[in-house]
Design an enzyme around this catalytic site. Structure first.
Site, PDB file in Angstrom:
ATOM      1  N   HIS A 154      56.215 -41.131 -18.787  1.00 49.35           N
ATOM      2  CA  HIS A 154      57.271 -40.094 -19.457  1.00 49.35           C
ATOM      3  C   HIS A 154      57.545 -39.509 -18.241  1.00 49.35           C
ATOM      4  O   HIS A 154      57.163 -38.735 -17.402  1.00 49.35           O
ATOM      5  CB  HIS A 154      57.029 -39.680 -21.032  1.00 49.35           C
ATOM      6  CG  HIS A 154      58.269 -39.195 -21.681  1.00 49.35           C
ATOM      7  ND1 HIS A 154      58.772 -38.172 -20.918  1.00 49.35           N
ATOM      8  CD2 HIS A 154      58.530 -39.812 -22.396  1.00 49.35           C
ATOM      9  CE1 HIS A 154      59.684 -38.249 -21.545  1.00 49.35           C
ATOM     10  NE2 HIS A 154      59.699 -38.968 -22.851  1.00 49.35           N
ATOM     11  N   GLU A 162      64.428 -44.803 -20.781  1.00 44.94           N
ATOM     12  CA  GLU A 162      64.665 -43.492 -20.962  1.00 44.94           C
ATOM     13  C   GLU A 162      65.809 -42.957 -19.758  1.00 44.94           C
ATOM     14  O   GLU A 162      65.151 -42.206 -18.646  1.00 44.94           O
ATOM     15  CB  GLU A 162      63.651 -42.889 -20.916  1.00 44.94           C
ATOM     16  CG  GLU A 162      62.941 -43.390 -22.210  1.00 44.94           C
ATOM     17  CD  GLU A 162      61.553 -42.494 -23.104  1.00 44.94           C
ATOM     18  OE1 GLU A 162      62.108 -42.430 -24.328  1.00 44.94           O
ATOM     19  OE2 GLU A 162      60.985 -41.562 -22.597  1.00 44.94           O
TER      20      GLU A 162
END
EC number: 5.3.1.1
Length: 256
Positions: A97, A169
């Protein structure tokens, strides 16, 4: 081939024991009729036990986690092993992430080691990739995504992406209220799948590619209408049962 969608909630650094119990109780009610979409939630690791207990007696919602260490045991203060996650029946584990890459200086190579640890343990990596706003404006989106994927392929081979998940993302869309348009997101997802397909079409065809970055109950249906968007990694909206459930229902309907 038909891919079963996956919608996963990343709670990040949010929640409490009471919040975990209440949100899961609401989700169990909201998602009781879901059969055509896989669903997972990743609470903070401190609340995995609470979540496991709250999820007992149902099979719709699976547990996940937000991080894992590459070591299995020993003098690694503050870290979490694959075996520890397995004890709480966590299946889907987020790695790479942008918040980990940025705030904890995790490199592509270190993330590849986490990916390997998860595969060895039989857990499902959810590999987050994506570009910054500056990289996007410089036309480097594909280059950045390819580099982050190739760190895995060069270390483990393309077959490592069997039974794995990629979450695209764009960093400029995470928690900002901005979101890539469905067409923009689809273009990147198609590139990701084609990049994998250059090594193995079979691996590319089965690979779940989620979109993440300000996904909400308003934009989800249009995103899921795109052929290479197989679900979502949801941040803020996953903290509200009705909003998260609407995203799951949109995925189920779009991919039926």
């Amino acid at each position: 081939m038909a891919r079963r969608p996956l919608v996963m909630g990343n709670w990040k650094l949010n929640g409490s024991k009471a919040f975990t119990q209440q949100l899961i109780a609401e989700l169990k009610t909201e998602l009781a009729e879901i059969t055509g979409c896989d669903v997972a939630i990743a609470p903070p690791v401190m609340y995995l036990s609470e979540a496991e207990i709250a999820l007992a007696g149902q099979s719709t919602i699976r547990l996940g986690a937000q991080n894992v260490d590459i070591n299995t045991q020993g003098a690694f203060t503050g870290d979490i092993s694959t075996a520890m996650l397995q004890e709480f029946c966590a299946k889907y584990i987020i790695i790479g992430h942008s918040e980990r890459r940025t705030y904890h200086a995790e490199s592509d190579q270190f993330i590849a080691k986490k990916f390997a640890a998860l595969k060895t343990a039989g857990l499902t990596p959810v590999l987050c990739i994506g570009e910054t706003e500056a990289e996007n404006e410089a036309g480097q989106t594909q280059q950045v995504c390819a580099r982050q994927i190739d760190a895995i392929i060069n270390s483990l081979g393309v077959e490592a992406f069997n039974q794995a998940v990629i979450a695209y993302e764009p960093i400029w869309a995470i928690g900002t209220g901005k979101s890539a348009t469905p067409a923009q997101a689809q273009a990147v997802h198609a590139f990701i799948r084609q990049h994998i397909a250059e090594k193995s079409q079979a691996v590319a065809d089965q690979l779940i590619i989620q979109y993440g970055g300000s996904v909400n109950d308003t934009n989800a249906a249009e995103l899921f209408s795109q052929p290479d968007i197989d679900g979502a990694l949801v941040g803020g909206a996953s903290l509200k049962a009705t909003a998260f459930a609407e995203i799951v229902k949109a995925a189920e309907k779009a991919k039926a």
